[in-house]
Scaffold this active site. Structure first.
Site, PDB file in Angstrom:
ATOM      1  CG  ASP A  72      -2.035  -0.913   1.216  1.00  0.00           C
ATOM      2  OD1 ASP A  72      -2.064  -1.775   0.310  1.00  0.00           O
ATOM      3  OD2 ASP A  72      -2.911  -0.813   2.097  1.00  0.00           O
ATOM      4  CG  ASP A  73       0.129   3.739   2.238  1.00  0.00           C
ATOM      5  OD1 ASP A  73      -1.049   3.595   1.832  1.00  0.00           O
ATOM      6  OD2 ASP A  73       0.448   3.700   3.434  1.00  0.00           O
ATOM      7  CG  HIS A 123      -4.423   2.648  -0.669  1.00  0.00           C
ATOM      8  ND1 HIS A 123      -5.312   1.914   0.081  1.00  0.00           N
ATOM      9  CD2 HIS A 123      -3.504   3.114   0.227  1.00  0.00           C
ATOM     10  CE1 HIS A 123      -4.938   1.938   1.360  1.00  0.00           C
ATOM     11  NE2 HIS A 123      -3.855   2.660   1.468  1.00  0.00           N
ATOM     12  CG  HIS A 127      -3.622   7.232   2.428  1.00  0.00           C
ATOM     13  ND1 HIS A 127      -3.552   7.279   3.807  1.00  0.00           N
ATOM     14  CD2 HIS A 127      -3.428   5.936   2.097  1.00  0.00           C
ATOM     15  CE1 HIS A 127      -3.312   6.060   4.265  1.00  0.00           C
ATOM     16  NE2 HIS A 127      -3.235   5.231   3.256  1.00  0.00           N
ATOM     17  CG  HIS A 217       2.265   0.023   4.538  1.00  0.00           C
ATOM     18  ND1 HIS A 217       2.116  -0.935   5.515  1.00  0.00           N
ATOM     19  CD2 HIS A 217       1.076   0.676   4.441  1.00  0.00           C
ATOM     20  CE1 HIS A 217       0.870  -0.870   5.988  1.00  0.00           C
ATOM     21  NE2 HIS A 217       0.220   0.087   5.358  1.00  0.00           N
TER      22      HIS A 217
HETATM   23 ZN   LIG Z   1      -2.672   3.254   3.177  1.00  0.00          ZN
END
Ligand SMILES: [Zn+2]
Length: 265
Positions: A72-73, A123, A127, A217
């Site tokens: 993620d991210d 995602h 965020h 992440h």
């Molecule tokens: Zn995230």
């Protein structure tokens, strides 16, 4: 003796029954307040309160030795390519749930992920927590990210994961219209802290299983510049440990085809 002041014959008074809409507003406000206070408790029992949190998938039931590593991210120029290359060299494919504004900043990284056969996930654009947000703004967060990824020539379906796993009344309705679930996870390894790789491996051991979805992440959703060096390390350790045991690392969409998705509801 006569009183000096006479009481007025009719005093103004509150209506005996408040207007009905006022009653509804008050009840709604109290319910919203209670749910907000109890959110941590409700979240830990989310499979029992699907009407609040919506449909979410956390694992796949399968007898095959298949597992999905998810990131993620990102993308992040310091870590994404290191991780994707490690995976590609090991014959593994993963799902990268990218943040739209990062993907816009680093098109070359997105191109590398596509070329290496990884899956792109949505995602959101920036965020945010999707609990308290106007539906139009929420839709724009999702749609703008999908549009950007398609503009890079990515044509496969794009799975979605909400930031922090938050999902709250409105998002489930939007996802229902988009005909897609919220992809959550079986285990997260605290790499965002960042945790030591050896401790992450111990944590993973307890939940590692056929059909598991593992959350890591490769970037940072809140501030730029978070250290993800331990994530790179733990990816190496995971591949070294589990590939010789016969496990195959696949994308989330592939995993969903290999078994029965397990929902929170
Ligand atoms: Zn995230």
């Amino acid at each position: 003796m006569q009183p000096l002041l006479k009481a007025p014959s009719s005093l103004p008074s509150w209506p005996k029954r408040p207007r009905r809409w006022l009653q509804y507003c008050a009840i709604t406000l109290v319910i919203a307040l209670l749910i907000t206070i109890w959110e941590p408790y409700l979240w830990s029992n989310r499979y029992r309160v699907a009407w609040i949190f919506g449909e979410a998938i956390y694992k796949v039931q399968t007898s095959e030795k298949v597992v999905a590593l998810t990131f993620d991210d990102g993308p992040d120029p310091r870590y994404t390519q290191q991780i994707s290359q490690l995976l590609a060299d090991a014959g593994a494919r993963s799902t990268f749930f990218v943040i739209g504004r990062h993907a816009e900043q680093y098109p070359d990284l997105i191109d590398t992920l596509i070329q290496q056969g990884h899956e792109l996930g949505n995602h959101t654009w920036s965020h945010p927590s999707l609990r308290l947000m106007l539906p139009g703004v929420m839709r724009a967060e999702l749609e703008s990210t999908d549009r950007l990824l398609h503009s890079y020539g990515y044509e496969s379906p794009i799975p979605f994961r909400s930031p922090y796993g938050h999902s709250w009344f409105v998002l489930p309705q939007i996802l229902k219209l988009r005909r897609q679930p919220n992809i959550l996870w079986t285990v997260q390894l605290n790499d965002w802290k960042p945790e030591k790789p050896s401790i992450m491996m111990d944590l993973l051991e307890t939940k590692f299983d056929n059909g598991a979805i593992i959350l890591l992440h490769d970037g940072d959703g809140e501030s730029e510049g978070a250290d993800r060096a331990n994530t790179v390390e733990v990816v190496k350790l995971i591949l070294e440990k589990y590939i010789p045991q016969g496990y195959q690392f696949v994308t989330v969409s592939e995993l969903l085809h290999r078994g029965k998705p397990l929902h929170f509801q």
